[in-house]
Design a protein around this motif. Structure first.
Motif: not given
Length: 223
Positions: A23-41
């Motif tokens: 869960a921690q690894l998935m959270s880190d990945y989400w924060s680094a790779a997806v969250a910054p771009y999620w509104p546009a996506m």
């Protein structure tokens, strides 16, 4: 159909099941790779669903299927969806689920279960994101080459015009190019007055798309 769980709920379920490290690894990945771009996506996918729904309601299922593009072909009564493996599936009274995705390119998801068939296809607006991940969410004042379109229209309006690869709302445009909705609205008003952009209402939402003149200008000067 029930909405998908939020990422926070998914991570909590993993922790409750004893998978804290995962869960921690998935959270880190989400924060680094997806969250910054999620509104546009998310904006691209929501606009895609709105466009397909409008076509379905106003023009019928035949037109909606024909306009999916790519290698997907609808020739009644056959729907050809290229997949990694050849598969023929006959449907009578079943359900067809069409899933728009980002960054799919040649990969397609095809699934069958009882009387339900589902397949994915690349959303039109994904081109706005493809190859520009580092630019999503940055203000358009960031340094970029002084191309002809920017010199003619200014950075803000040039960015708006480039982002209109598919019909989009003001909010969707603002998310994808990193400008305030009020600023995007002003740019759209000018571009509409110049005959480069047109607007139309679909239910409570107002969509903007390129006029033919806008398409020509973008192809000639867009770079």
């Amino acid at each position: 159909m029930e909405p998908s769980p939020a990422i926070e709920d998914e991570l909590m379920a993993l922790r409750v099941a004893g998978h804290d490290r995962f869960a921690q690894l998935m959270s880190d990945y989400w924060s680094a790779a997806v969250a910054p771009y999620w509104p546009a996506m998310r904006g691209v996918l929501e606009e895609e669903i709105l466009i397909r729904g409008r076509t379905l309601v106003t023009c019928g299922a035949d037109m909606m299927l024909r306009e999916l593009g790519g290698r997907i072909r609808w020739e009644r009564p056959e729907l050809n969806v290229p997949h990694q493996a050849d598969l023929d599936w006959s449907m009578t009274d079943g359900r067809l689920i069409i899933v728009s995705v980002l960054f799919a390119r040649g990969t397609r998801v095809f699934s069958t279960l009882h009387d339900t068939v589902a397949f994915s296809y690349q959303a039109q607006g994904a081109a706005v994101l493809s190859g520009h991940g580092s630019d999503i969410g940055k203000p358009v004042d960031d340094p970029r080459p002084r191309d002809s379109l920017t010199i003619l229209l200014g950075r803000g309006r040039a960015a708006v015009l480039r982002a209109l690869l598919s019909p989009t709302t003001t909010t969707g445009l603002a998310s994808s190019i990193g400008l305030a909705p009020s600023t995007v609205s002003q740019h759209l008003a000018v571009l509409s007055s110049a005959g480069l952009v047109r607007r139309h209402r679909v239910g409570p939402r107002v969509l903007y798309e390129l006029e033919d003149s806008g398409v020509i200008l973008l192809s000639e000067l867009g770079g």
